[in-house]
Design an enzyme around this catalytic site. Structure first.
Site, PDB file in Angstrom:
ATOM      1  N   THR A   1      -7.967  32.993  45.461  1.00 13.16           N
ATOM      2  CA  THR A   1      -7.762  32.361  46.619  1.00 13.16           C
ATOM      3  C   THR A   1      -8.000  33.409  47.731  1.00 13.16           C
ATOM      4  O   THR A   1      -7.870  34.692  47.676  1.00 13.16           O
ATOM      5  CB  THR A   1      -5.946  31.971  46.831  1.00 13.16           C
ATOM      6  N   ILE A   2      -8.320  32.763  49.126  1.00 14.66           N
ATOM      7  CA  ILE A   2      -8.385  33.902  50.375  1.00 14.66           C
ATOM      8  C   ILE A   2      -7.256  33.269  51.041  1.00 14.66           C
ATOM      9  O   ILE A   2      -6.942  32.125  51.346  1.00 14.66           O
ATOM     10  CB  ILE A   2      -9.758  33.793  51.075  1.00 14.66           C
TER      11      ILE A   2
ATOM     12  N   MET B   1      -2.225  35.696  49.368  1.00 13.74           N
ATOM     13  CA  MET B   1      -2.929  34.895  48.309  1.00 13.74           C
ATOM     14  C   MET B   1      -2.531  35.150  46.845  1.00 13.74           C
ATOM     15  O   MET B   1      -2.001  36.476  46.483  1.00 13.74           O
ATOM     16  CB  MET B   1      -4.319  34.816  48.450  1.00 13.74           C
TER      17      MET B   1
END
Length: 575
Positions: free
Chosen positions: A383-384, A464
């Site tokens: 994830t970012i 994240m």
């Protein structure tokens, strides 16, 4: 078990002296740098190139949303190990003109043509009980592009083509790959070697398996073309036009279940952010199908403890926070799902009375081995993440992801992106709120966060990293609110993560799970946690990625303070 723990503690003792402390004149010695301070705009991302793109867009007159879209598109190119247009997106937007928060759920749904019974049969053929992370079965409709379109239409000052232009330029010209991303990228050929599609053609330098090392120049002409089409023709080219046609044909030819009809029916959903007040700060998250409310549930439980008096990284604080996480996770495993398919007792889960009742489950001297979900219906009461802020006071908290690493491994030739594997997060347990069904959104881990104070924006933030995210949200917030750390120090401080818990996919915690600690947490605290029954372990690299923009007033003038994750490649920048 005893010998293993002694070995772990010995390692902690060995590692801690190497965890060098610098001699800062101001701030905490563990801080990696000072906060970034600016008046007119701020962008914080996990890749410096993406941060600079966002700043470039702001200086051209773009809004915080334009900067967020531009930075996100650039991250999809430069950090494909975490995100891209084959994934989903969630965001919270603060509109300064209205002094209002907006939430968007840009997550996609499972294939309409894949029934529960068909999924069960496919799993039986693979000799699996749960949906796997690779291949066709975990793929759901990517929601990112539609969410971009919705955000840009509502809040953009530039065109979508303008927002995507920098990413297109870098995709065509190439860019040098950063250190940590190169490390994760190197696992791709081994993971995806037996899957259909164009992984090697798209994501290796020689088409055979050589992934870019740090500093190597990488180009993605397929992604450049896809982004150009989206910029010129809008979201419909992705969901109704030639990109959807290519995906449909590939899926039919290779045993996939997504069809053009799934793309044509896709829509994002504007949602009302939900909140709780924690010691005078209104913390906002998005409602399920995401896990953001786990943050709010944990904070509600922790509000009944004097964490400041207990001390940061003390055994009492760590134990209390870990136990609060277990309690929230029991509810997360049972109740968090697509609200179009399940009735979620949202108001009750977030009530202070419910938190007070659940708080009583915490034994101050003993770690819980198992925790059952509560009965909130009885209440009456890799994830970012990125964030942006503009000169008008608008702010964006945005998170976007493929879910597990680069995703499912499926790359349609010529398109330049990999499909996410979010469908892995469905349960296959009949009757479960999160059970697989066609046309349904899976439970989601990615969560943007936002905090208001006295009715005004205080901070856009996120951490994240799968199940680490609510735990990380709680840690960076308590670091600031309870322990007085600044916005950069709050992210640099050592973290913990509890794993092995109840999950929405059906797993049950039966032995208390285990807690991983960064080496900066004192040996004495780790030893005391072990005495209280925690399975203490050491991990490197599993504590998420933090970005944040805080708002302060100095002599009546707004100032942005930016922070970026020191464990990754990124940076905060402002002007």
């Amino acid at each position: 078990m005893v010998f293993r723990f002694i070995a772990i503690l010995s390692l902690l003792l060995c590692v801690s002296p190497l965890n060098a402390q610098i001699d800062r004149i101001t701030g905490k010695n563990f801080a990696t740098r000072s906060e970034v301070v600016a008046r007119h705009g701020m962008v914080c991302t996990s890749v410096p190139l993406a941060t600079e793109v966002g700043i470039e867009i702001l200086k051209r007159g773009g809004s915080a949303v334009d900067a967020a879209i531009a930075a996100n598109a650039t991250l999809g190119l430069t950090e494909p190990v975490s995100n891209g247009i084959g994934g989903d997106l969630f965001a919270i937007v603060y509109s300064a003109k209205e002094n209002k928060l907006y939430g968007i759920n840009g997550s996609g749904r499972s294939p309409l043509g894949l029934s529960y019974d068909q999924m069960k049969a496919e799993l039986a053929r693979l000799n699996k009980q749960m949906i796997p992370p690779l291949g066709m079965l975990p793929i759901s409709v990517p929601g990112c592009v539609d969410a971009w379109s919705e955000l840009q239409h509502k809040f953009g000052q530039l065109s979508l083509a303008d927002d995507l232009a920098p990413a297109i330029r870098y995709a065509e010209e190439g860019f040098p790959v950063t250190d940590l991303i190169a490390y994760y990228w190197s696992f791709g050929p081994r993971l995806y070697k037996d899957l259909p599609g164009a992984f090697f053609e798209t994501y290796t330098l020689d088409g055979k398996g050589r992934t870019p090392a740090k500093g190597d120049i990488f180009k993605n002409p397929g992604l450049a073309n896809s982004l150009r089409l989206i910029g010129e023709k809008g979201r419909d080219v992705f969901y109704k036009g030639e990109i959807a046609d290519k995906i449909d044909a590939f899926m039919k030819a290779n045993g996939g279940y997504l069809r053009k009809a799934d793309f044509e029916k896709h829509t994002s959903t504007w949602v009302e952010p939900v909140s709780t007040n924690y010691r005078g700060y209104d913390v906002f998250e998005l409602p399920p199908n995401g896990q953001g409310i786990a943050t709010l549930q944990m904070l509600n439980i922790l509000e009944g403890f004097d964490l400041k008096a207990m001390g940061r990284n003390s055994p009492d604080t760590l134990h209390t926070m870990i136990e609060a996480k277990k309690i929230a996770w029991a509810d997360r495993a049972k109740f968090y799902a697509d609200p179009a398919f399940a009735k979620i007792p949202l108001k009750e889960l977030l009530s202070k009375n419910y938190a007070a009742a659940r708080r009583k489950l915490i034994d101050p001297k003993h770690a819980a081995r198992n925790v059952v979900p509560g009965n909130p219906a009885l209440e009456q009461g890799d994830t970012i993440y990125l964030c942006t802020a503009d000169d008008q006071g608008n702010m964006v908290s945005l998170i976007q992801s493929n879910y597990r690493g680069m995703g499912s491994g499926i790359v349609v030739p010529g398109l330049g992106f990999m499909f996410q594997d979010r469908g892995e997060l469905f349960s296959m347990e009949p009757g479960h709120a999160n059970v697989y069904a066609p046309g349904k959104r899976p439970f989601h881990t990615i969560i943007p966060g936002f905090v208001m104070k006295d009715g005004k924006p205080w901070e856009a933030f996120g951490v994240m990293g799968g199940g680490m995210q609510p735990q990380g949200h709680v840690q960076v917030l308590t670091n600031q609110i309870d322990f007085g750390l600044n916005v950069q120090e709050a992210g640099d401080a050592s973290r913990w993560q509890h794993e092995g818990d109840n999950e929405p996919t059906g797993e049950k915690m039966e032995n208390g799970g285990y807690v991983e600690l960064e080496s900066g947490i004192p040996y004495e605290a780790a030893r005391e946690l072990r005495k209280r029954g925690h399975d203490v372990r050491l991990d490197v690299g599993g504590y998420g990625g933090y970005q944040a923009i805080k708002v302060e007033l100095h002599d009546g003038q707004r100032v942005y303070l930016g922070a970026s994750e020191s464990r990754k490649d990124g940076m905060a920048s402002g002007y």
